[in-house]
Scaffold this active site. Sequence first.
Site, PDB file in Angstrom:
ATOM      1  N   THR A 272     111.755 -57.173  35.351  1.00 49.16           N
ATOM      2  CA  THR A 272     111.234 -55.961  36.438  1.00 49.16           C
ATOM      3  C   THR A 272     111.178 -57.015  37.478  1.00 49.16           C
ATOM      4  O   THR A 272     109.720 -57.745  36.612  1.00 49.16           O
ATOM      5  CB  THR A 272     110.788 -54.516  35.421  1.00 49.16           C
TER       6      THR A 272
ATOM      7  N   HIS B  20     100.699 -25.203  22.166  1.00 48.77           N
ATOM      8  CA  HIS B  20      99.126 -25.297  22.129  1.00 48.77           C
ATOM      9  C   HIS B  20      98.490 -25.074  22.211  1.00 48.77           C
ATOM     10  O   HIS B  20      97.331 -25.384  21.380  1.00 48.77           O
ATOM     11  CB  HIS B  20      99.786 -27.230  21.267  1.00 48.77           C
ATOM     12  N   GLY B  21      98.411 -24.835  23.720  1.00 49.82           N
ATOM     13  CA  GLY B  21      96.983 -24.321  23.929  1.00 49.82           C
ATOM     14  C   GLY B  21      96.591 -25.207  24.685  1.00 49.82           C
ATOM     15  O   GLY B  21      96.777 -26.496  24.875  1.00 49.82           O
ATOM     16  N   GLY B  22      95.275 -24.493  24.847  1.00 53.57           N
ATOM     17  CA  GLY B  22      94.300 -26.040  25.035  1.00 53.57           C
ATOM     18  C   GLY B  22      94.169 -26.888  24.128  1.00 53.57           C
ATOM     19  O   GLY B  22      93.875 -28.215  24.041  1.00 53.57           O
TER      20      GLY B  22
ATOM     21  N   ALA C 237     111.434 -60.583  30.387  1.00 56.16           N
ATOM     22  CA  ALA C 237     110.906 -60.380  31.917  1.00 56.16           C
ATOM     23  C   ALA C 237     112.221 -60.687  32.837  1.00 56.16           C
ATOM     24  O   ALA C 237     112.838 -61.789  33.391  1.00 56.16           O
ATOM     25  CB  ALA C 237     110.179 -61.822  32.115  1.00 56.16           C
TER      26      ALA C 237
ATOM     27  N   GLU D 189     120.054 -51.712  24.172  1.00 54.82           N
ATOM     28  CA  GLU D 189     118.820 -51.383  24.436  1.00 54.82           C
ATOM     29  C   GLU D 189     118.780 -50.026  25.106  1.00 54.82           C
ATOM     30  O   GLU D 189     117.560 -49.046  24.551  1.00 54.82           O
ATOM     31  CB  GLU D 189     118.396 -52.078  26.043  1.00 54.82           C
TER      32      GLU D 189
END
Length: 380
Positions: A127, A339-341, A125, A243
């Site tokens: 951030t 890939h389009g839609g 922890a 990291e």
Amino acid sequence: MQRRIFDADHEAFRETVRTFLTKEVLPHYDQWEKDGIVSREAWRAAGRQGLLGLAVPEEYGGGGNPDFRYAAVIAEEFTRAGAPGLAIGLHNDIIGPYLTSLATEEQRRRWLPGFCSGETITAIAMTEPGAGSDLQGIRTSAEDRGDHWVLNGSKTFISNGILADLVIVVAKTTPEGGAHGLSLLVVERGMSGFERGRNLDKIGQKAQDTAELFFHDVRVPKENLLGELNGAFVHLMTNLAQERMGIAMAGIAAAEHLLEITTRYVKEREAFGRPLSKLQHIRFEIAEMATECAVTRTFLDRCIADHANGELDHVHASMAKWWATELQKRVADRCLQLHGGYGYMTEYRVARAFTDGRIQTIYGGTTEIMKEIIGRSLLG
């Protein structure tokens, strides 16, 4: 190009990781995405399979093998499977080094067996709502009360925040010390005053629990100080290269996998009476991405080998991180377009990769921070 950094043992381990993913992760992953969290049983299964604590000495239940190339195999295979929710890289490669290199003998015996078995899930922890890359902005503080610390403050965007049994908290222990007045305190599940907020709703990596953490007069024993008092800044800087390499490895693996998927798609998908792959524009797009991936892979493999030999510096790790993750972002965008839609439909792998990968240029140090580190090294 044939990769030269792995030997037969690494490839055998790769098969182990793939089997684990097939049996223990992929059958459950859609449900984890809906739940916003993976099951604790998956962590225990990873422990039984020997995927946790690879670099932890055997006497504490680990694999006793610090070869970073095994971490690269895990990063690559989990990325190719589209399963970032089970954050083994965070556990092994980011938090593991703090516990193995900074912990006292008593702390190692207390924490590492569970770390390796999957019974103890970890988080770090750092951030806060008002402090990201700038450590001087950290406001979470710990007051010395003789035989314990009293911890107050809050953190946000904490990966494994809901599941974590052990959280390494960066806190201010010397108010006037700035970034050099910070220490690492280990907060354990069940400590009075330690509360978890929302499991945050993200645009991607839905199965990976990411939470707000709150500390209100948490009594942390002096025995839970990790490393040197007021030494967090140095400790954090020491481990950042690894990291960032972990993030970079996932970045190039994601780009390569998306390229494979899209290459197959454009060969099969027809438009105007012929496969998309027959269109010159499509061929040029694939050629450009393939070349960028090949060049990036060569650099990343060199960085992986250097890090395995203890020779990688923080500047080249920063280069790897920003370049590979920005490439991942570009490739995801271009592959979705091809890939389009269908690329916009979540049932297609490219759609999930597009949202899962967007965080890559942000966490572990943003692209802008990486460039600043590199620029300073060159220009002073």
